[in-house]
Design a protein around this motif. Structure first.
Motif, PDB file in Angstrom:
ATOM      1  N   UNK A 204       0.863  -1.177   0.000  1.00 38.19           N
ATOM      2  CA  UNK A 204       0.000   0.000   0.000  1.00 38.19           C
ATOM      3  C   UNK A 204       0.904   1.233   0.000  1.00 38.19           C
ATOM      4  N   UNK A 205       0.969   1.901  -1.146  1.00 33.68           N
ATOM      5  CA  UNK A 205       1.907   3.015  -1.313  1.00 33.68           C
ATOM      6  C   UNK A 205       1.234   4.357  -1.562  1.00 33.68           C
ATOM      7  N   UNK A 206      -0.049   4.363  -1.903  1.00 29.41           N
ATOM      8  CA  UNK A 206      -0.732   5.618  -2.204  1.00 29.41           C
ATOM      9  C   UNK A 206      -1.945   5.797  -1.300  1.00 29.41           C
ATOM     10  N   UNK A 207      -2.441   7.018  -1.253  1.00 26.67           N
ATOM     11  CA  UNK A 207      -3.601   7.330  -0.421  1.00 26.67           C
ATOM     12  C   UNK A 207      -4.825   6.546  -0.893  1.00 26.67           C
ATOM     13  N   UNK A 208      -5.016   6.471  -2.197  1.00 21.70           N
ATOM     14  CA  UNK A 208      -6.145   5.715  -2.723  1.00 21.70           C
ATOM     15  C   UNK A 208      -6.085   4.248  -2.365  1.00 21.70           C
ATOM     16  N   UNK A 209      -4.899   3.654  -2.444  1.00 24.14           N
ATOM     17  CA  UNK A 209      -4.749   2.250  -2.068  1.00 24.14           C
ATOM     18  C   UNK A 209      -5.070   2.040  -0.592  1.00 24.14           C
ATOM     19  N   UNK A 210      -4.714   3.010   0.233  1.00 25.07           N
ATOM     20  CA  UNK A 210      -4.988   2.907   1.668  1.00 25.07           C
ATOM     21  C   UNK A 210      -6.485   2.867   1.924  1.00 25.07           C
ATOM     22  N   UNK A 211      -7.230   3.775   1.279  1.00 23.58           N
ATOM     23  CA  UNK A 211      -8.680   3.818   1.509  1.00 23.58           C
ATOM     24  C   UNK A 211      -9.379   2.630   0.847  1.00 23.58           C
TER      25      UNK A 211
END
Length: 664
Positions: free
Chosen positions: A597-604
């Motif tokens: 998980x490297x980006x904000x979108x991937x986190x959400x």
């Protein structure tokens, strides 16, 4: 849950002599991994039509599969029980919640460590199974497994009494948000059908209709045989194109299709593909297949019989690829972008059905051919119209990428300028005021062409007020958000209908519609809601989510809905396709997908899948101030009254929480 258990007990007594069901068959085994380290497996073979529930279920639903291990001297458990394959998920009508379950077969594995060669892993497991018509009460299975052995044990028959508790229906595993997915599949089929009708009028297909029908008539000898031949030919066309859709799904896989719907890289690729297809339709070049391949299929079609008809249909598909290719490619791009497993095949079914029906119908009723317009320059006009429409569609995918990476290249008003120019050119082309080099001169305008030009002009004029801040609700889902508007008649520093920048985390990147003061970080929003004792509206959304924009423009803008969101809620909007990089300390590996998980979108996106077992947007969750769910989550649904009732459930939960706190 208590009512369900009580119902089971009552029906158990009434059905003492009913048929015994044993839909799950357990096998136990142990495999040596390393010195003193073993993998003990519990494999469940599940009868067709039944499903076994995962270990990972939320409370309030069916009983999850659980394991209890006896304490054994000299034997240690390593980590927790894992399960493979990954559980399917879907919305369960009986329990009114999203559940996770397995079909056919699942293997549970517990890693153990022991130095004792005679050690046994003992204990019991508890599980529950259901079918489409009934559920069985939870059942216990005891096990005693020699760890230092690979001999599979058959624990015998574990029978349980079947208790009918009414219809127990699961949606398709790929359907995360039922209403949204059903809507997408219908839209894909209709788009494919309309595309097939358009393809029929392309210059590579339309002139072939009389020749093909005449061939059927002469080859068959009798009218009945000609009809039979035409039907086989039509079914062959459908089989070929549906096979293409299934091939796309097989190559990419269901998970890749879901990721494509919100992937910035895929959206950029779609933009390039559609521009190439549009230029091909506009006459810049032709997309053709290798001639040797076409000739080979043509030779096969001369074989006669059903095989010959199939290859005759295949030859039609190959020969017409120069003008149907861009249209087929566009439909497949749209189907893949919806993220649905059946999308490509369903889109191609609609396309091929619309393409095959005329050939079959004209073979059955040859006299109808006299009513068809003669081939001419108007066929090329169909390609030009389709090319301009594809060019307009391409910019929708470009704006998805622009928003996800925050490039700021394609603002809302610039997007509208591009569309106004494209549809304005289309209107004048239909009126004969613009002509390309390979077009014939338009001496008169048929009625249908005139009506189409008028509709295009109306749409073009409809777009103009959007340059000055008009919401354009009818197409809001296709446009960049109003927060990207650079010019507005209001003259304020913020675009109309967007919230001013706040001190909230990420507020400089995102903007909520209708001046809603929103949070864009999950933890920050929950902490604030708990502090002021307000319920939370959790909004899983995305830059590329067309239905999210439709919900905001058509439902959130309603006075009653907007009043509740602004005054009674803490809104937390989480963009699952945003490409903002996380700091090194925030990056992690997902426990759900095992991906980085490297980006904000991937986190959400990972949060949505981990918490709610779904990855579809829009997805709305109402939480009480303490973070507990207060209502069943909702997906895309334009029913304003239902959405208002949905919000009221959270407001009432907050009131109950407040009364409890005051009482204590």
């Amino acid at each position: 849950m208590k009512k369900l258990i009580l119902l089971w007990l009552c029906l158990f007594t009434l059905q003492a002599f009913a048929k015994i069901d044993t839909p799950v068959h357990w096998k136990f085994a142990s495999t040596k991994l390393d010195q003193n380290k073993y993998a003990v497996s519990f494999t469940a073979d599940i009868d067709k039509g039944w499903h076994l529930y995962s270990q990972f279920l939320k409370s309030g639903g069916p009983v999850p599969t659980t394991f209890k291990f006896d304490k054994t001297s000299g034997l240690a458990l390593v980590d927790k029980v894992t399960e493979k394959p990954e559980a399917l998920s879907g919305f369960d009508q009986s329990f009114q919640m999203i559940i996770r379950y397995h079909e056919h077969q699942v293997m549970f594995t517990q890693i153990v460590y022991t130095k004792d060669p005679a050690a046994h892993l003992t204990g019991s497991l508890n599980y529950m199974v259901c079918s489409g018509q009934k559920c069985l009460p939870p059942s216990d299975v005891s096990f005693d497994i020699p760890v230092n052995s690979t001999v599979v044990q058959q624990p015998g028959s574990h029978s349980v009494q079947a208790n009918h508790i009414g219809q127990h229906t699961l949606k398709s595993p790929s359907v995360k948000a039922p209403s949204n997915s059903d809507h997408s599949l219908l839209a894909i089929f209709l788009a494919g059908f309309v595309g097939g009708l358009a393809a029929f009028f392309l210059p590579c297909i339309y002139p072939m209709v009389p020749l093909t029908v005449s061939f059927f008539t002469k080859r068959s000898g009798t009218r009945s045989q000609g009809i039979k031949t035409a039907i086989i030919y039509g079914l062959s066309i459908i089989a070929i194109y549906v096979g293409l859709g299934l091939l796309i799904t097989a190559i990419f896989g269901a998970s890749a299709l879901n990721e494509a719907a919100s992937s910035a890289a895929f959206n950029l690729l779609f933009f390039v593909i559609l521009v190439v297809f549009a230029l091909s339709f506009l006459g810049a070049f032709e997309i053709t297949l290798p001639s040797f391949f076409v000739n080979k299929m043509d030779q096969k079609s001369e074989g006669g019989g059903w095989i010959g008809l199939f290859f005759m249909a295949f030859t039609l598909a190959l020969v017409s690829f120069s003008c149907t290719g861009p249209l087929i490619g566009t439909l497949l791009v749209e189907a893949v972008s919806k993220g649905t497993y059946l999308g490509p095949a369903l889109g191609m079914f609609g396309f091929s059905l619309a393409l095959a029906l005329p050939f079959t119908a004209f073979a059955i009723f040859p006299s109808w051919l006299k009513a068809l317009p003669k081939s001419g320059g108007w066929l090329n006009s169909v390609k030009i119209v389709l090319g301009l429409l594809e060019l307009a569609l391409a910019f929708k995918y470009l704006t998805n990428v622009d928003l996800a990476y925050h490039w700021g290249l394609l603002s809302r008003d610039l997007f509208l300028v591009i569309w106004i120019i494209i549809f304005g050119v289309l209107a004048f082309y239909l009126l004969g005021k613009i002509r390309l080099s390979h077009d014939t001169e338009v001496t008169s305008i048929p009625l249908f062409r005139l009506l189409l030009a008028m509709v295009t002009l109306v749409f073009t004029l409809y777009l103009v007020p959007g340059l000055f801040g008009a919401p354009l609700k009818g197409i809001s889902g296709w446009l960049p958000p109003q927060s990207t508007q650079q010019f507005a008649l209001t003259g304020s520093g913020n675009a109309p209908g967007t919230a001013p920048s706040t001190g909230h985390k990420y507020a400089g990147l995102f903007h909520a519609p209708d001046n809603i003061d929103a949070f864009y970080d999950y933890e920050e929003g929950l902490a604030y809601a708990k502090k002021i004792n307000k319920p939370v509206l959790l909004d899983f959304t995305g830059w590329s989510c067309t239905n999210c924009r439709k919900m905001e423009a058509s439902v959130w803008s309603d006075p009653e809905v907007l009043k509740r969101i602004k005054n009674d809620y803490v809104l937390i909007s989480l963009y699952v396709d945003d490409r903002t990089a996380l700091s090194e300390s925030e990056k992690y590996t997902s426990k759900v997908s095992a991906k980085a998980i490297n980006t904000l979108g991937q986190k959400w996106s990972d949060l949505q899948e981990a918490q709610y077992n779904t990855n579809a947007q829009p997805f709305y969750v109402v939480l009480a101030p303490d973070g507990k769910p207060a209502a069943e989550p909702r997906a895309f649904d334009l029913d304003i009254k239902a959405y208002t009732n949905f919000l009221d459930q959270g407001i009432n939960a907050a009131k109950r929480t407040s009364l409890t706190q005051n009482f204590n």
